[in-house]
Design an enzyme around this catalytic site. Sequence first.
Site, PDB file in Angstrom:
ATOM      1  N   LYS A   1       0.836  -1.211   0.000  1.00 25.00           N
ATOM      2  CA  LYS A   1       0.000   0.000   0.000  1.00 25.00           C
ATOM      3  C   LYS A   1       0.863   1.251   0.000  1.00 25.00           C
ATOM      4  CE  LYS A   1      -3.721  -2.529   2.260  1.00 25.00           C
ATOM      5  NZ  LYS A   1      -4.277  -2.977   3.542  1.00 25.00           N
TER       6      LYS A   1
ATOM      7  N   GLN B   1      -4.017  -1.613   9.919  1.00 24.89           N
ATOM      8  CA  GLN B   1      -3.906  -2.917   9.261  1.00 24.89           C
ATOM      9  C   GLN B   1      -4.501  -4.021  10.148  1.00 24.89           C
ATOM     10  OE1 GLN B   1      -2.851  -3.598   6.080  1.00 24.89           O
ATOM     11  NE2 GLN B   1      -3.554  -5.665   6.510  1.00 24.89           N
TER      12      GLN B   1
ATOM     13  N   ASP C   1     -10.545   3.618   4.626  1.00 26.38           N
ATOM     14  CA  ASP C   1     -10.650   2.162   4.444  1.00 26.38           C
ATOM     15  C   ASP C   1     -12.059   1.644   4.755  1.00 26.38           C
ATOM     16  OD1 ASP C   1      -9.402  -0.206   3.648  1.00 26.38           O
ATOM     17  OD2 ASP C   1      -8.872  -0.772   5.680  1.00 26.38           O
TER      18      ASP C   1
END
Length: 287
Positions: free
Chosen positions: A54, A98, A121
Amino acid sequence: MEKKIILDGIVVAKHVKDQLKNRIADLKEKGIVPCLATILVGDDSSSETYVRMKGNACEKLGILSERIHLSKDTTTKELLEKIAELNEDPSVHGILLQHPVPGHIDERKAFEAIAIEKDVDGVTSLGYGQTAFGFGDFPSCTPAAILEIMDYYKLNAEGLHAVVVGRSPILGKPVSALLLNRNATVTTCHSYTQNLPQILQQADIVVAAVGKPNFIKGDWIKEGAIVLDAGYNKGNIGDAEYDNCLEKAFAITPVPGGVGPVTISMLLKHTVQAAEKSLKFKVSAAK
């Protein structure tokens, strides 16, 4: 017979990134560099790889990547403090925590601490609610990727029966809501669903999001269906039997090279959108 379409996620991801280049340049001219902060807690090797991918994708496009690596002994309180710090930092436009975090951390509490305007996200319950109501800025990235692929290939969901296999809060549930908002008739299936093969045989659109390799069999697929495989399992295997499903399907995503690359491009797109929104806020606040 109509030609089958392989839904190439690499092509779609490139298209998304190409569209972002001018927007990033415009922001930089106005003194704003889009910035994504990624938080990794612990030493999970897969998570480290995902965060690095990413970050590299950000840097290739000219988006700043602020990588925060916390030790596996980090407490929930310490993680919440770090998120609060990033929420307050005007140079950070998106925050990604994450998954998964170490078991002793309250992951949901940490997700909920991310400011809605930086939830690029799509992991907060507020973001999910806004997505379901049809006005969320940042849906979860994999559901957003599925719709982006459909848009690129001009696959219209309206009036079709979509069957989503999986009900996770960042994939199955939000993609069901997004398809419903596009006037599809949606059936969401899960581990307690009875007669799954019979339900899938009625599906015009199949979203495979169950997290089990080759779980969806080719003979469960209706002739001419669209198969969107969001699964990624060890050995580059999706959640649907690719070759057998390809025989029946009109359109299908490969694994790898399908939904995955577009998911990362959606994260970049949301980060740029968040930076643009922060600029608008600055301009309106200065008036």
